[in-house]
Design a protein around this motif. Structure first.
Motif, PDB file in Angstrom:
ATOM      1  N   GLU A 162      30.042 -10.883  -7.456  1.00  0.00           N
ATOM      2  CA  GLU A 162      29.748 -12.132  -8.165  1.00  0.00           C
ATOM      3  C   GLU A 162      30.197 -13.364  -7.391  1.00  0.00           C
ATOM      4  O   GLU A 162      30.309 -14.455  -7.966  1.00  0.00           O
ATOM      5  CB  GLU A 162      30.351 -12.108  -9.572  1.00  0.00           C
ATOM      6  N   TRP A 163      30.429 -13.228  -6.121  1.00  0.00           N
ATOM      7  CA  TRP A 163      30.887 -14.347  -5.290  1.00  0.00           C
ATOM      8  C   TRP A 163      29.819 -14.721  -4.269  1.00  0.00           C
ATOM      9  O   TRP A 163      29.143 -13.869  -3.726  1.00  0.00           O
ATOM     10  CB  TRP A 163      32.188 -13.981  -4.550  1.00  0.00           C
ATOM     11  N   TYR A 188      29.680 -13.398 -13.554  1.00  0.00           N
ATOM     12  CA  TYR A 188      31.045 -12.894 -13.755  1.00  0.00           C
ATOM     13  C   TYR A 188      31.299 -12.596 -15.227  1.00  0.00           C
ATOM     14  O   TYR A 188      31.841 -11.541 -15.580  1.00  0.00           O
ATOM     15  CB  TYR A 188      32.041 -13.932 -13.241  1.00  0.00           C
ATOM     16  N   GLU A 218      36.700  -4.651 -13.853  1.00  0.00           N
ATOM     17  CA  GLU A 218      36.815  -3.954 -12.568  1.00  0.00           C
ATOM     18  C   GLU A 218      37.858  -2.850 -12.620  1.00  0.00           C
ATOM     19  O   GLU A 218      38.838  -2.931 -13.335  1.00  0.00           O
ATOM     20  CB  GLU A 218      37.271  -4.942 -11.479  1.00  0.00           C
ATOM     21  N   THR A 255      40.218  -8.186  -6.445  1.00  0.00           N
ATOM     22  CA  THR A 255      39.471  -8.276  -7.696  1.00  0.00           C
ATOM     23  C   THR A 255      39.056  -9.731  -7.906  1.00  0.00           C
ATOM     24  O   THR A 255      39.621 -10.652  -7.297  1.00  0.00           O
ATOM     25  CB  THR A 255      40.344  -7.852  -8.885  1.00  0.00           C
ATOM     26  N   SER A 256      38.096  -9.941  -8.775  1.00  0.00           N
ATOM     27  CA  SER A 256      37.720 -11.325  -9.084  1.00  0.00           C
ATOM     28  C   SER A 256      38.878 -12.055  -9.742  1.00  0.00           C
ATOM     29  O   SER A 256      39.144 -13.215  -9.431  1.00  0.00           O
ATOM     30  CB  SER A 256      36.484 -11.348  -9.993  1.00  0.00           C
ATOM     31  N   GLU A 257      39.585 -11.409 -10.645  1.00  0.00           N
ATOM     32  CA  GLU A 257      40.770 -12.036 -11.236  1.00  0.00           C
ATOM     33  C   GLU A 257      41.785 -12.370 -10.137  1.00  0.00           C
ATOM     34  O   GLU A 257      42.446 -13.412 -10.170  1.00  0.00           O
ATOM     35  CB  GLU A 257      41.429 -11.122 -12.284  1.00  0.00           C
ATOM     36  N   GLY A 258      41.926 -11.476  -9.184  1.00  0.00           N
ATOM     37  CA  GLY A 258      42.843 -11.720  -8.081  1.00  0.00           C
ATOM     38  C   GLY A 258      42.475 -12.969  -7.305  1.00  0.00           C
ATOM     39  O   GLY A 258      43.337 -13.762  -6.927  1.00  0.00           O
ATOM     40  N   SER A 289      40.351 -15.851 -18.010  1.00  0.00           N
ATOM     41  CA  SER A 289      40.606 -16.052 -16.572  1.00  0.00           C
ATOM     42  C   SER A 289      40.038 -17.377 -16.091  1.00  0.00           C
ATOM     43  O   SER A 289      40.645 -18.065 -15.256  1.00  0.00           O
ATOM     44  CB  SER A 289      40.001 -14.915 -15.746  1.00  0.00           C
TER      45      SER A 289
END
Lengths: 324, 324, 324, 324, 324, 324
Positions: free
Chosen positions: C298-299, C316, C322, D212-215, F244
């Motif tokens: 998603e980036w 996202y 994940e 991760t996206s959260e990361g 988030s």
């Protein structure tokens, strides 16, 4: 002739004389009471002055560049004289003689200007020579060129300092350019003579040294940009690409973005102009620092233009070995 | 005489000849299979070589500075030749003639060295002249001084480049020092001649250009520091404070901490040495960039020493006006 | 009409057709053999081309902005098409139709230009309105204003992008200025409309996007400086101090020295111009990055204008949690 | 059991087997044709794969963390294997065994975890010990703590690396804290054990290592912030000021703003945590660099975590003196 | 014995006594009148002194490190005592006892030195042990090592501070080295003991703390470089490559160019030396900051070595919750 | 009611009255004598006070936030009033009325708060609206939100300044969001309203403005992080990924690491929040600078929030042309 002059003032004296206002400011104390701070000048120097009471009425008409009559006491605050003003009024035109209020350069600007004209005369490229003549002989520009300093604080910060720096650079260029045979000496000299011409408008140097508002808003690179564009456009047949080169020399001479150059030097003459200018400015700053008597042991005091102390080499070589 | 030389190689040729190993490396592919990468040299140039199979046994004895016999195919990869090695062995002493493997400077180093001696001879201060003679005529140092480059990549990056740069700076100093009458020309010249002498040990230039391990660990400033300390201590009566000044000239010549100078220049001659060195290095880098044919339109290709492109002024002045 | 166009090329095809040269370069391979690299364009796109043999004679007359006839093979190198040229010659005037070689903006520049005129018409200060009209309706400038991109790579990098960005900023200014009642909306709008007008000369956008040599030497701030100085001087009675303010808006709009502004914004309208311009540029860069399909999960892919990846928020929010 | 595994692949082989998708991306070639790039993993490693044709239909359902069946050719591109996929489909649940796709730590994480518990048990301050127990024995956190790496690239970048680094720091703390008697060893150890716990959520390490996206959105400091706030609030009577100290230890451990710490260390234990963490991370990076066989002569290859090459000391001490 | 000592002075007292001159300076007031500023010392402290009149004759012979007899008034300026000198002359040799003018370390330097010898004796590598003995037992160096501070202001800035810092680092090294088994403990300890030995010459600490001129010109890294080169060369058979490693430890210990290291640490022991030195210096600075009573509420005053305030943890934990 | 108030004090007055202690510090003079420095406050302002003698006994119980009775002389030091305390004691509860000691916001915070509620009510996304309501209507938070400043010095540094800044940003967002149609206005508004809510705890504003210890240890981003995490967790069904995003808005709003943001803005709304916040803060700082009467000629005094002087445009346009 006025009396006493700034240079003659003594602590604890009471005076009544005339000055030129070189800075005016209303400040307030932390308990919110306003007072007037002035910087007063004559041809022998400047002095700080404060007026604590009754200035509201008198100070109305007082602006920078006005002549004033002042009744005040000279006070010594931490080894520095300042005035405490009791009375203040605008001077009448017939009370002041302009010559008493304008300091004169301490160096021989006429001789320097003559040298500059010689350098100009030696330029072979006719377009560039025409441009140089048009600038340095412009009746608006020439008198300022003979009087402006090169900076307020950093280097060559004295009346005539700009011309002193430019002629020094001309001489350096004549020495160094032949060392790099690919360098176009005419183009380099053009950059040298014109790169700081905007300082004639960026700085104030009629009385005390400072910056004009235009100087603060635009800086000497942009001020010179307008001057050079117009001078080149006024020369019939000035090659457009040569014009771009001259403008690039001007725009890039500080060498780096963070020193206010919107472009980096991108050809040999622009590189050389930057390096010579930087070198001569710093050598000028070093000369001034070493000329001052201030300092500790064999070191000068902290020099803000160079951001370091400098060693007095001769004094160091003669000194005794130190104890740890 | 060996044949073919690096400069004679053609794509798709199969060769069997001798080279000097100037770099050796074991790499692994991403699927973890090891292979051998060599840089091979003779007096005409260097070429990359890879050996994919069977090198474990043959490569054991192969180290940097060894002579090897190679059987290989010349391949053209994206316009660049490289060798794919089939067989490899250490050469026997009688198979190689050293002269075939050492490139020769393309400039007249004898003439430059003679000029350098002249500059040394012109130094009036006897301590400094003794120091300069002791260094440049040292039988260990002199031959290296005639061969070393001034850098691997940045400026004067060719055999003899160090001497070329130093003599250029001597000439500049002779021109510029009199312009600043307070500057001690002998002290400046001493700095000029000695500031980069550590490069004779920092760099490798016997075959391909590179850095020695000592050079990477200590750098040319510290390498020269040891040389100069010993030379000065060996001169009877060398004034201790003069020694500190000479060492400061060396230590501060890069001008800023981030360029590896542990001290900033703190007296006139140190300032001037830094500015002249910086200027001459950058003018040297510009010269090399402009000498290359690479580039786009009237601009050179991106130059990493200067971190910009340079304009070819003559070509620009002759070019047509651009369309937007 | 020419055939095939760049957009129609297929790998392994052999073609014989016409192109516009948008970049020309002589390079050498590491084994020192020269070759010719061209960037060829028509109205559908650009393609890289290389000519390895026999170009010395043919390439003599080939310069940027020339039309050429090319016989070549289309090759696929790592998923990117390029031409390997066999034969090359200058096209004859009657062989090409200019319209085939000039890409057209993909946005409605006429509508944007009309909006711009409306904003100009809404300016109450007569001096400023006269200045704006003199610039945006100048018959030399107007057509370029309708075609120029705002940058080669960073933001609004498409034909008409400059106008798109300027009109977007006009709209923003109309919204934001009333929020700060002390802000002079006319002065702000003047800055908005004129701050990037130098890009019409800094960039090349006739065929492929790039920088002109003048653009590289001076940059769009200085190019616009000359334009604005002349336009203001041509307006009778334009107040000199207002001129300084307009020039300061131009000079300071990048907001920091390291981004090429020789002055920092020093009054409210200059501050606001900088912040709005920066915000709209970055929002434009973000829009372009998110519009591209490239990226990982998603980036977006790494975006060099913003120096980061951006998150596709909608994708996202819809994605699964994940695993670590 | 699947066959072949990534570690068994050979160039030019044609395979038909299962993989876990660890990254998925649609890219386009410069001539605008889209293709599919995947990173495929099993417990023995990862491999890049490209699918040029016909993937639009097949790739629809393929997402990160999906199991796929792949028919492909193994190609060697510049010494690196990659897959060129001919056919692709989602695997059925009964076709894959999870154990085949998850790499196992190569270090003894059980022993390290036992050591960690011992360190926790040795904390005298009851509030801090309760906090540590609550975190490291949390059934959600403990398994991740035993598996997470400490980074993707910089240091301790392997399964179990986080625990390895934390236990190393615990041991260092036990050694160093008594050297500074004013330091509160319990507070320091608390910082050591908890400072990187957010990495269990910042990184992905189920198959290939990544973020991760959260990361990416929050980073491990903020992720841990939430965990610690909740754990401390759940302990009855946890002193509020002690809570602030623990949170400060976490927030400041990178030591500088530019490394993502929103606060600088402001008390002894926070300073010490930062210095020990920095030292151990860099020593870990050095260890990894020296363990690799890559490099030139006695130097490692360029190491991006340390931004330099490292010297192999033993090899250097044994090497021959170099020629210049 | 002299009377009164600096520590006994009272405001408004008139004194007639002896001092050691630790700094001499001629300053001028802004109205250009020169005056003399001295820093005067005895074993109990230092005090500023000014002489406004008549000093020209008396001050001629007064230099740093001279003993003087002073007749003066003690004044309280903003809570700080200083002397206003009326009369001044050079003291006769029989008027002063050296012991009255030299402060003594407040820590047990004999015990620290004994510990240092123990660490030296524990080094197994004979070359390194010989080097360490040669340095720390050198009769020129040993007394200075027992007296020198580690800095003028930043950390361990007290008599004996250098030895205190070095022994602290030795102890840390003995604790930390075994934690990294690949680290050569002897090499690390050699770096630890020798890295700051140049400070014995960089600083002045006979009376007031300051820098020597050599210290300012060369810095402690280069001063130590000469010492270590000579000591190693004097040891028969000292391995040349080991010498390079020792010199690299010295040269790189500041860890970054901008802190005056001409090289970055490039092997494990050099990395570890830098991290331990940095940590111990900062912990020393923190200790000094927290030991001072100055500050606001539970925070120390601004600390320039750390560029922040520090929290007094115990006082904070005991304080009341704050009102917003 | 107490008398006199701070605002009523006159130099040379002797007073005996009550104050709130807003800062307490023990300092020592350079000759090592301790003295007490207090900052004393009432609702009309603050004043510095010093007690030179006899404070050891009296000052014991005096802490920040205590009410004290003071007998003192008002002194004028360089235009600033301060107290020289003779006697000091803790006030008895019945001697003080709290209202005398708490300044009141000078802006209409009730109206601003009502506007804020309107903005909240306009949010369509139910999760975000619930979150906003939970925060701004929290009975602990709401009163602080109506009183807190936005900073101690930089911008909106007055009681109610935080609310003023937030409502200003809400209005800006409502104007600007529709200009970028892809921007989610609800998400942006959420960021705007919540990004600075931690300032209610970071700052002290009960009496004088300052920072709390928690504020210094954690900063307003982390303080708000805890508040928002808890509020979102308390809302049933709040989407974890939306959480988030909200936390990222908070964490990244300073826009750069060096300004204390642990993450850079990574999606459109986060970018926009940063740019609008930065713009409004700087416009607020400019407004305050221009509102002050201090400065030189048509320039404000040096402004530390903007690191420059600002031009007073109207005054400049009306001024006379300057002499050079």
């Amino acid at each position: 002739m006025k009396s006493p002059f700034v240079a003659e003032l003594q602590a604890d004296q009471t005076i009544s004389t005339f000055f030129l206002v070189s800075e005016k400011e209303i400040r307030s104390t932390r308990d919110a009471r306003p007072y007037l701070r002035l910087e007063l000048a004559d041809r022998t120097g400047t002095i700080e002055a404060r007026m604590w009471e009754g200035f509201e009425r008198d100070a109305q008409a007082v602006e920078r560049d006005a002549f004033v009559k002042v009744q005040a006491r000279v006070e010594n605050y931490r080894g520095k004289l300042q005035l405490s003003i009791d009375r203040l009024r605008i001077a009448k035109p017939d009370e002041v003689e302009a010559a008493d209020y304008q300091a004169q350069p301490q160096i021989d600007v006429a001789a320097l200007y003559a040298k500059l004209l010689e350098f100009v005369a030696g330029v072979a490229n006719p377009s560039l020579r025409q441009l140089l003549e048009a600038v340095v002989q412009d009746p608006q520009i020439a008198p300022k060129l003979k009087r402006a300093p090169a900076a307020k604080l950093m280097h060559h910060a004295y009346l005539g300092g700009l011309l002193d720096h430019v002629v020094s650079l001309c001489e350096l260029s004549r020495l160094v350019a032949p060392h790099y045979p690919e360098v176009d000496g005419d183009l380099l000299l053009t950059g040298v003579i014109l790169h700081d011409v905007g300082k004639t408008e960026e700085l104030r140097y009629d009385s005390a040294l400072g910056y004009t508002s235009e100087g603060q808003l635009l800086g000497h690179i942009l001020i010179a940009y307008e001057i050079l564009v117009k001078k080149m456009d006024a020369i019939p047949g000035f090659p457009p690409k040569l014009k771009s080169l001259v403008l690039h020399l001007l725009a890039s001479h500080h060498g780096q973005y963070e020193f206010g150059s919107p472009k980096l030097p991108m050809f040999r003459e622009a590189l050389l102009l930057h390096y010579l200018d930087d070198m001569d400015s710093k050598m000028g700053a070093a000369k001034a620092a070493l000329a001052s008597e201030h300092g500790v042991d064999e070191w000068t005091e902290w020099n803000s233009a160079l951001d370091r102390r400098l060693l007095r080499v001769e004094q160091y070589l003669k000194s005794e070995p130190e104890k740890k």
